[in-house]
Design an enzyme around this catalytic site. Structure first.
Site, PDB file in Angstrom:
ATOM      1  N   THR A 150       4.949   4.326   3.064  1.00  0.00           N
ATOM      2  CA  THR A 150       5.455   5.549   3.691  1.00  0.00           C
ATOM      3  C   THR A 150       5.685   5.348   5.178  1.00  0.00           C
ATOM      4  O   THR A 150       6.729   5.714   5.728  1.00  0.00           O
ATOM      5  CB  THR A 150       4.468   6.708   3.451  1.00  0.00           C
ATOM      6  OG1 THR A 150       3.992   6.658   2.108  1.00  0.00           O
ATOM      7  CG2 THR A 150       5.135   8.042   3.693  1.00  0.00           C
TER       8      THR A 150
ATOM      9  N   GLY B  35       0.843  -1.189   0.000  1.00  0.00           N
ATOM     10  CA  GLY B  35       0.000   0.000   0.000  1.00  0.00           C
ATOM     11  C   GLY B  35       0.879   1.238   0.000  1.00  0.00           C
ATOM     12  O   GLY B  35       1.995   1.222   0.523  1.00  0.00           O
ATOM     13  N   CYS B  36       0.390   2.303  -0.617  1.00  0.00           N
ATOM     14  CA  CYS B  36       1.223   3.517  -0.687  1.00  0.00           C
ATOM     15  C   CYS B  36       1.382   4.153   0.684  1.00  0.00           C
ATOM     16  O   CYS B  36       2.480   4.600   1.053  1.00  0.00           O
ATOM     17  CB  CYS B  36       0.658   4.503  -1.714  1.00  0.00           C
ATOM     18  SG  CYS B  36      -1.073   4.940  -1.479  1.00  0.00           S
ATOM     19  N   ASN B  37       0.305   4.188   1.458  1.00  0.00           N
ATOM     20  CA  ASN B  37       0.427   4.693   2.827  1.00  0.00           C
ATOM     21  C   ASN B  37       1.287   3.750   3.660  1.00  0.00           C
ATOM     22  O   ASN B  37       2.113   4.186   4.472  1.00  0.00           O
ATOM     23  CB  ASN B  37      -0.959   4.803   3.479  1.00  0.00           C
ATOM     24  CG  ASN B  37      -1.868   5.781   2.769  1.00  0.00           C
ATOM     25  OD1 ASN B  37      -1.420   6.813   2.285  1.00  0.00           O
ATOM     26  ND2 ASN B  37      -3.145   5.456   2.695  1.00  0.00           N
ATOM     27  N   ALA B  38       1.074   2.452   3.422  1.00  0.00           N
ATOM     28  CA  ALA B  38       1.827   1.455   4.186  1.00  0.00           C
ATOM     29  C   ALA B  38       3.317   1.571   3.918  1.00  0.00           C
ATOM     30  O   ALA B  38       4.142   1.428   4.821  1.00  0.00           O
ATOM     31  CB  ALA B  38       1.327   0.053   3.843  1.00  0.00           C
TER      32      ALA B  38
END
Lengths: 342, 342, 342, 342
Positions: free
Chosen positions: C153, C148-151
């Protein structure tokens, strides 16, 4: 004295803008809010920014008791609007914000919108809602047709120039940028933030935009001959605002004078000092129009730029102004909000 | 009855916002507008969005006849504000929008702002302007100190929770996003559109933002013990709005109840249904605060989110609300504008 | 030597980003582009910004001849992805950009995504695609699951701190802002420009965002005990970029040292000088991550901020980096594009 | 083989864009970066997005050893540029990105820029840098003058039409929107995010923009008679991009054919299918130009729209393309970056 107001199509942007404006209107009270697809919901679930207001729950338009309504704003999509309005009691005053009653000629309507009109007799009954130019008719009207937002902006520039005979009628180009709320709350790919922000594009290029139907009708009537302009709209990465840049031929001083004269007593139209041009930033959220005239370096060529807020003066603010006239209250009531800048 | 209003610092954003709000105020009339660097100019040359208003020309503050003024808003930069206010007649009522009179303790002021205060005696005279919590003091005040916009947002969340004893005072984190108008109309590279749009960053990281002086003062006074929170602001690519996300420890229901109780009769503070959180979009251009509470998946942890418009409720709207109280008019006069969405 | 690449799901933003990156890759050549709903169209009709490229027409994924494909990127929505991938030849190398193979535990998958997984055996086969931490496994993998992109980061901040034992595992708060392209090219009301621009809001508040499944899995595995963080994402009015602000407990110098050590040899991760924090503006359009550490005024509290581009390093750039490893080419090939600022 | 490159004026946007492009250039290496006001600083402190690059520290231009430089980009403000360039060794190849050497006639220069030119003899030496039309001259040039970004956009539309004799030379209107980076990194009130976002305005109205000097020079030379167009630029709320909408008279098919012929072999100019028009979104961050032709509803009137990225194709990308020619490397080297969308 209080006027009882209904809004059909309360879940779109023009509906929300009407409610925003009525919120500070001294005598209008919202009695009914209809949005058939959201009936039964509180308005706050559709428009959380209006949650502080004490408003009736959303209903279907069929549920409205029109005997209790002094005036009904109809903020539906075009085509749906004509179907609904044709079924409303003939006694209720209506301001329609859709495109459905702007064109008086059924053929012109069909040409621009593709379908046969479902309420042809009402096309001629309807008064064209560009307040400053149809004020007296609007006062006595039962049905007023709100103008296109682009169409309004162009007419604020061009009507006084055509009426005043100060420009060449065969050499009119209107180049325009419109904010995205003009497209409504519709789920289209090109209206997504990711597609729209940080860039711009033209659309309906080649003078194919439907608002040309209004320009053709109004300018030709005004000139007493056929007038056809070129018109190119652009979609800009901002929510509210229309900036129209008109390229015309004539004398800049005469053009400026024609505008000053036309709008000398108008509460919402500001003609800037000669040589200055407006910005949409400075009319955002308000019912004001700013117009400015500049002579081009080429003799006989003039640029006139106008700015207004498409949702307010271009749509819901205009509708309110007309409703004020139709109900006999102060034309500016609820409309003197200053622009929201920055 | 009409109240005569002066604004010093009329060429900045909070000055313009005051004028926007006064434009629809039922009894305030602007008698003097001062902006020393722009004295002699019409306001329309500084803020074209206000050109429709009939306003006095800009003067220097020294030119104002304060005998004719019922209340003066001072919207100057901090440090300048204390110097000017200390020279104004001691009889004129003042709402200061700068940081200069927010901190009562000269040492705290010096710690956060770096300079010795030029009007120390007025620091204790000034009433802290968070209307909902200092209402009675404000009614009788001569000098009211507008709060920081971030400081206001955080306090709307945290004051009822601290006062109600429902959160752990040693475990408060306030994470916040602020729109760019909070930085004023100053020419700084990081405020340029090209630098700011389409991205975000934190600033004053490590709890070094000056508004912490207000949090420390207010929360410690409220708790009767030292309270120090962590606070990280972020600069977002939008003009108006603050969204504060607070991480606290306690019982979500108790926290929600404390907020509901505190704001039950407040005209401008809306506590959302439990589990919902607000958006700055829905308070833009208005004096409203939206607050929502959500329980975290981790037991005993709660997130509270608040949204307001930094220029309005966070600054000029608050100032107006306080001025209404100080002049004995309806607290909500001129402030019921609905948010401007979209 | 040239590698033959297929992309399934080429009509979404991550698909387009893959094509953008491959356009300057020294050895990857796109052999097949699939988008079942747009099959038969040229890519330029879906993504006009890629019209200069000589690309195959869009087909359905069933039409791809996988014998000719060295590696297939799968950029489909989650759930669809598992269904398609389970039907692909077991010999083809795959980098999946969806959420479908990130969680190894079927129960965890069902908890966060709601459905039974359609290819449970592949959940354990898949290697978690956070390149810097799974590099060796990725080199030998057949199926890599993009994070995941948030994950991603959050993990760039927290993995070295958890692995290094320098923070309190029970006191981790991750507050994050994500640009709108993270939501994909889907037609949702809250993704419209008119709804999203000029404001911000939190979502999935209460640590309910699906990327927490990845945090739980990865951090617990790393720590050898259950680690559960608090995580609040916000949706910001920008297209690309994630800014994560982590609140942790520990010694700032130790935290900084742990990050410097972890990323000393990494080509794409830049640890800023102590006390500085990053901006999403400065990683836009690139595969870089910027991380900065600041000590809070409260002893033992530290803020760590990371910025990356969600579409690039958070998704398609990461996928390319992994593909490079899987195909034995230089890990940085095609990925050294400098950020696009302003 | 490697070419050694210097950039003077590295702290502005066009300087940064040059560095971004050179970062993936196969043979250019940056040997010196000058920015007199920031000399002694690392570039990362001025442009953090370039921090991953291994670059020389900023120096003053006087400190550069030009014996070691194969080509120097000069990205200074106009007027400063002519002063600096006139002092550089006459042997060094220069691509100037300022306005200083675009106009060959000292009188025309003085008319548009107000001052006497400080290096008149170099005005005639300089080759006008519109690559597609001056390619052969550029190959042999020592000094190339980068074009105005607006001037480039207009010429991509109009040069083939003027050269092909397919339009009325006395009836040319160019309406244009430019992103804010075109104004550079200068601290001006109207470039602040709070002033610029969410709206638009015209500027230099009346055909007073300095790029008209270039149009006049180039179009008149091309036509063999004086050609004067009308030109109105608008400032849009986006960072990169120019959209030019040209209103011309002629036959749409002939116009389309003239453009197709002119650009048939050009690597960076894409003529869209007849009837389609471009968007700046789809060229952002790239060296591509998209052009589209539409016939107006009025016979004999045609609209041609072009889009490019002002910082890239309109300035630094053009400069790179010219530098490639001057140094004998592949004209497209380092310039095939696909646009960054969304």
């Amino acid at each position: 004295m209080t006027q009882s107001i209904a809004i059909i199509g309360a879940s779109g942007y023009t509906g929300a803008e009407l409610i925003r404006l009525i919120a500070t209107h001294p005598s209008f009270r919202i009695t009914a809010l209809a949005a058939n697809s959201k009936a039964g919901q509180p308005l706050a679930s559709v428009f959380p920014h209006l949650r502080h207001l004490d408003l009736p729950e959303l209903v279907t338009w069929e549920q409205i008791d029109f005997d209790q309504i002094d005036l009904c704003f109809c903020a539906l999509p075009h085509k749906t609007s004509q179907e609904v309005i044709s079924k409303l009691p003939k006694t209720v005053k209506i301001v329609d914000l859709s495109a459905d009653f702007r064109l008086r000629d059924p053929e012109a309507y069909k040409q621009w919108y593709g379908n046969d009109h479902a309420a042809k007799e009402m096309q001629t009954e309807a008064v064209y809602g560009l307040t400053e130019f149809y004020r007296d008719d609007i006062k006595g009207a039962r049905l007023v047709a709100g103008t296109g937002c682009n169409a309004a902006t162009g007419q604020y520039i061009l009507r006084p120039l055509i009426a005043g005979g100060v420009i060449d009628l065969d050499e009119i180009i209107l180049d325009l940028q419109c904010g995205v709320s003009g497209a409504g709350r519709s789920l289209k790919e090109n209206l997504l933030h990711a597609e729209l922000s940080e860039g711009t594009n033209a659309y309906a290029v080649g003078s194919t935009h439907r608002h040309l139907g209004e320009f053709d009708q109004e300018f030709s009537a005004l000139a007493g001959r056929e007038v056809k302009i070129q018109f190119t709209p652009h979609l800009g990465p901002f929510n509210r605002g229309i900036l129209a840049t008109a390229y015309v031929r004539g004398d800049a001083e005469a053009i400026n004078a024609a505008l000053r004269t036309a709008y000398a007593d108008e509460p919402f139209v500001e003609v800037l000092p000669m040589g200055e041009t407006p910005s949409t930033h400075h009319v955002r959220g308000s019912n004001f129009v700013h117009i400015g005239v500049v002579a081009d370096r080429l003799p006989g060529r003039v640029i006139v730029v106008a700015a207004l807020d498409n949702l307010c003066k271009g749509s819901s603010g205009q509708a309110m102004q007309n409703a004020n006239l139709m109900l006999g209250v102060d034309e500016t009531a609820g409309l003197m909000l200053a622009p929201c800048f920055p």
